[in-house]
Design a protein around this motif. Structure first.
Motif, short mmCIF file in Angstrom:
data_model
loop_
_atom_site.label_atom_id
_atom_site.label_comp_id
_atom_site.label_asym_id
_atom_site.label_seq_id
_atom_site.Cartn_x
_atom_site.Cartn_y
_atom_site.Cartn_z
N UNK A 101 13.82 52.27 -2.44
CA UNK A 101 13.04 51.93 -1.27
C UNK A 101 13.33 50.47 -0.92
N UNK A 102 13.85 50.24 0.25
CA UNK A 102 14.27 48.91 0.65
C UNK A 102 13.09 48.02 1.04
N UNK A 103 13.32 46.73 0.94
CA UNK A 103 12.42 45.69 1.43
C UNK A 103 11.10 45.55 0.70
N UNK A 104 11.02 46.01 -0.54
CA UNK A 104 9.84 45.74 -1.35
C UNK A 104 9.90 44.28 -1.77
N UNK A 105 8.74 43.62 -1.77
CA UNK A 105 8.66 42.21 -2.18
C UNK A 105 7.60 42.09 -3.28
N UNK A 106 7.96 41.42 -4.36
CA UNK A 106 7.06 41.23 -5.49
C UNK A 106 7.06 39.76 -5.89
N UNK A 107 5.98 39.26 -6.49
CA UNK A 107 5.94 37.88 -6.96
C UNK A 107 6.50 37.70 -8.37
N UNK A 108 6.84 38.81 -9.04
CA UNK A 108 7.34 38.78 -10.42
C UNK A 108 8.49 39.76 -10.57
N UNK A 109 9.19 39.67 -11.69
CA UNK A 109 10.24 40.64 -12.01
C UNK A 109 9.59 41.98 -12.31
N UNK A 110 10.03 43.01 -11.61
CA UNK A 110 9.54 44.35 -11.90
C UNK A 110 10.16 44.82 -13.20
N UNK A 111 9.56 45.80 -13.84
CA UNK A 111 9.99 46.23 -15.19
C UNK A 111 11.48 46.54 -15.30
N UNK A 112 12.08 47.32 -14.37
CA UNK A 112 13.53 47.57 -14.52
C UNK A 112 14.37 46.29 -14.50
N UNK A 113 13.99 45.32 -13.69
CA UNK A 113 14.72 44.05 -13.66
C UNK A 113 14.49 43.26 -14.94
N UNK A 114 13.25 43.19 -15.37
CA UNK A 114 12.94 42.48 -16.60
C UNK A 114 13.74 43.05 -17.77
N UNK A 115 13.77 44.35 -17.88
CA UNK A 115 14.52 45.00 -18.96
C UNK A 115 16.02 44.71 -18.88
N UNK A 116 16.59 44.82 -17.69
CA UNK A 116 18.03 44.63 -17.53
C UNK A 116 18.47 43.18 -17.66
N UNK A 117 17.57 42.26 -17.37
CA UNK A 117 17.92 40.84 -17.46
C UNK A 117 17.65 40.26 -18.84
N UNK A 118 17.49 41.13 -19.81
CA UNK A 118 17.36 40.68 -21.20
C UNK A 118 18.68 40.81 -21.94
N UNK A 119 19.74 41.07 -21.18
CA UNK A 119 21.07 41.18 -21.78
C UNK A 119 22.10 40.62 -20.80
N UNK A 120 23.24 40.29 -21.33
CA UNK A 120 24.31 39.75 -20.51
C UNK A 120 24.69 40.76 -19.43
N UNK A 121 24.89 40.27 -18.21
CA UNK A 121 25.29 41.17 -17.12
C UNK A 121 25.86 40.35 -15.97
N UNK A 122 26.51 41.02 -15.05
CA UNK A 122 27.08 40.37 -13.86
C UNK A 122 25.97 40.08 -12.86
N UNK A 123 25.84 38.80 -12.49
CA UNK A 123 24.84 38.35 -11.54
C UNK A 123 25.50 37.29 -10.66
N UNK A 124 25.11 37.22 -9.41
CA UNK A 124 25.56 36.08 -8.59
C UNK A 124 24.38 35.15 -8.38
N UNK A 125 24.70 33.87 -8.26
CA UNK A 125 23.67 32.86 -8.00
C UNK A 125 24.07 32.05 -6.78
#
Length: 151
Positions: free
Chosen positions: A1-25
């Motif tokens: 679902x596009x255009x959702x806005x949250x003030x925190x990392x949602x669970x799938x993001x939190x879980x995936x960002x606990x390991x090395x991965x490709x990200x752009x900054x």
């Protein structure tokens, strides 16, 4: 679902960002004032509001953050694309217990936005290979991730 806005990392993001991965900054270029985008992989979400990443301490990313702390991470996960806006601070100019001259940067998450265009989903996430000594790469990755977890 596009255009959702949250003030925190949602669970799938939190879980995936606990390991090395490709990200752009994206940072604000300290010389031109324009956008500057880089790919990074050493990233670790400590909690729903805090993300750490490591980069060469001579990186333009570090110079940019020292002049303007506004950053945006872009990550592809959970069949979508997310834009994570925040304020970055240089936590350490030189990470301890790591053989490379890496800086440790902390991001205070301000907004998480699902930016995938309507009616679509990601079917294959980005992947990459390390092109240097695999054993050395694994050892270095462990050292960097361990230091970020301790931060």
């Amino acid at each position: 679902m596009a255009n959702q806005v949250e003030p925190i990392l949602i669970t799938p993001l939190l879980d995936e960002l606990k390991k090395e991965r490709f990200v752009t900054i994206a940072t604000v270029d300290y010389e031109t004032g324009g956008p500057n985008v880089n790919a990074i992989s050493w990233i670790f979400a400590k909690d729903e509001k805090t993300i750490f990443f490591a980069v060469d301490n001579r990186s333009r990313i570090v110079q940019n953050i020292q002049e303007n702390n506004q950053v945006v991470l872009n990550v592809i996960v959970n069949e979508s694309t997310y834009s994570i806006s925040g304020e970055a601070t240089l936590e350490a100019e030189l990470m301890e217990n790591v053989p490379l001259k890496l800086a440790l940067v902390k991001i205070n998450v301000l907004e998480v936005r699902d930016v995938m265009f309507y009616g679509s989903k990601i079917i294959v996430e980005p992947q990459y290979d390390k092109t240097y000594d695999q054993e050395a790469a694994m050892r270095l990755d462990r050292q960097v991730m361990d230091e970020m977890k301790r931060a």
